[in-house]
Scaffold this active site. Structure first.
Site, PDB file in Angstrom:
ATOM      1  N   GLN A 128       0.833  -1.200   0.000  1.00  0.00           N
ATOM      2  CA  GLN A 128       0.000   0.000   0.000  1.00  0.00           C
ATOM      3  C   GLN A 128       0.866   1.247   0.000  1.00  0.00           C
ATOM      4  OE1 GLN A 128      -2.360   1.560   3.541  1.00  0.00           O
ATOM      5  NE2 GLN A 128      -3.980   0.552   2.387  1.00  0.00           N
ATOM      6  N   GLY A 129       0.637   2.117  -0.953  1.00  0.00           N
ATOM      7  CA  GLY A 129       1.356   3.384  -1.023  1.00  0.00           C
ATOM      8  C   GLY A 129       0.415   4.532  -0.718  1.00  0.00           C
ATOM      9  N   SER A 163       3.826  -1.557   3.978  1.00  0.00           N
ATOM     10  CA  SER A 163       4.012  -2.928   4.447  1.00  0.00           C
ATOM     11  C   SER A 163       4.330  -3.871   3.284  1.00  0.00           C
ATOM     12  CB  SER A 163       2.757  -3.417   5.166  1.00  0.00           C
ATOM     13  OG  SER A 163       2.465  -2.620   6.285  1.00  0.00           O
ATOM     14  N   GLU A 246     -14.411  -4.485   5.833  1.00  0.00           N
ATOM     15  CA  GLU A 246     -13.967  -5.028   7.109  1.00  0.00           C
ATOM     16  C   GLU A 246     -15.152  -5.497   7.943  1.00  0.00           C
ATOM     17  OE1 GLU A 246     -11.592  -1.968   8.830  1.00  0.00           O
ATOM     18  OE2 GLU A 246      -9.864  -2.420   7.600  1.00  0.00           O
TER      19      GLU A 246
END
Length: 402
Positions: A128-129, A163, A246
């Site tokens: 993820q950027g 990450s 989520e």
């Protein structure tokens, strides 16, 4: 709140437990924390084991290869994996939980066909950027720019805390495509091939000696316009879509692990000596550990409430922020309690003698980042204050000299 399992859900739970009991003993040893080729291979292999057993993408819709699990089923699934000590999602985290769901909701048919099956088969690892050095938790302050050049964007800037970037094949990248627009506008969501020229990944070593996070530098990286997800300048909304997937089950694994850790601490306290007594003979310590167990039990009840609400209305409520806020701080308090029990053994990452102390020390170091990752505690407090309690927003800071 009603989370009693149906007969079908109990059958599914039993099948999962049996599969875990048969499968976990056959897994190879966990690789060293900083051997990234080995870690990526281990995590890919575990994902494929899950896929073969029809457990991969458990909550993904059936049309995309998942099982279409309900929030209650997903909670049961995560709980069983955590209680059994199964490997976590590892390097497949961003692809399975962020990029994949975002593509399902917002991607084109071509983007879905190109990436969703590969993510599920662990053929693609994503990072993820989003975060940037000058923005912190203020994601809307990002400055990484993307300028159009024909049928491509030319991207330059820097991302941080990405990450698993050193193992990633693709990145979900937020860029500013209209620098003159308001903060939450002018942002676009791009799929970026991490092998593209102009990308430099610099791992960040953590206190534990591992490097889950990296800095990512982008120097005139060319990204096809076809890799944009959603409309140009609509990236903020696209990024927010991910959170709906989520459905109240975020941090379930962290919570179950904390509950298990508390139980392990009680057993360790009975072994650690304090002169002629044990740590368990300390009434104050037993009281503090009992209070922590009670609080974790309350957080588990809150998790069930959040999932029950998500089952009824289809989206998670602000209770998820309450859970994240208190759980991450409780995890640090539990880790501090572990160091009180361990005494001098609490300064070594390796086990001391026959005392299994290294695990607790590692958890203390890991807990330091919990109140930062996924939205800092300050951000969570703002969410709870504004969306749950209805309090007014903080007034804007006064200009210097004003």
């Amino acid at each position: 709140m009603d989370l009693r399992l149906s007969d079908a859900e109990r059958v599914l739970q039993g099948e999962l437990r049996s599969w875990l009991e048969a499968t976990l003993p056959t897994l190879p040893p966990t690789p060293p924390r900083d051997d990234w080729p080995a870690r990526a291979a281990f995590d890919r292999a575990w994902q494929r084991r899950l896929l073969e057993a029809s457990y991969a993408g458990f909550d993904w819709p059936v049309e995309y290869g998942g099982r279409g699990a309900s929030p209650v089923e997903q909670l049961m699934f995560l709980e069983e994996l955590a209680r059994a000590g199964a490997p976590d999602v590892g390097v497949n985290f961003v692809g399975l939980l962020h990029a994949g769901p975002t593509l399902m909701a917002e991607g084109t048919p071509e983007q879905k066909a190109a990436h969703l099956p590969a993510i599920l088969r662990a053929e693609e690892i994503w990072c993820q950027g989003f975060s940037e050095p000058g923005a912190g938790s203020d994601l809307a302050a990002l400055k990484t720019g993307a300028e159009r050049d024909g049928d491509e964007y030319v991207v330059s800037g820097q991302k941080i805390w990405s990450s698993f970037a050193q193992a990633a094949d693709y990145a979900e990248l937020l860029v500013r495509t209209d620098p003159g627009a308001a903060r939450h506008r002018g942002i676009s969501w791009l799929i970026v091939d991490m092998s593209s020229p102009g990308i430099t990944v610099r791992p960040i070593r953590t206190a534990m000696g591992s490097s889950e996070f990296s800095e990512v530098f982008l120097d005139e990286v060319r990204v096809p316009l076809a890799n944009r997800v959603g409309a140009e300048n609509d990236g903020w909304r696209v990024a927010m879509v991910t959170f709906a997937f989520e459905r109240g089950t975020a941090f379930v694994t962290e919570l179950v692990q904390a509950m298990r850790l508390a139980g392990e601490l009680a057993a360790v306290a009975r072994k650690v000596t304090r002169g002629s007594a044990t740590a368990w003979d300390d009434v104050g310590l037993r009281r503090d550990l009992g209070r922590m167990v009670a609080e974790l039990d309350a957080l588990w009840a809150l998790t069930k409430r959040n999932v029950s609400q998500a089952s009824r209305v289809g989206v998670p409520g602000p209770g998820g922020s309450v859970l994240k806020l208190r759980l991450c701080e409780a995890a640090q308090e539990l880790a501090d309690l572990a160091l009180r029990i361990l005494g001098r053994a609490g300064v070594a990452l390796e086990d001391v003698g026959e005392l299994a102390s290294g695990h607790f020390v590692e958890e203390r170091l890991r807990s330091l980042g919990l109140t930062i990752g996924g939205g800092t505690s300050q951000i969570q407090r703002n969410i709870v204050a504004e969306r749950l309690l209805g309090l007014p927003r903080d007034p804007p800071a006064a200009a210097p000299g004003g």
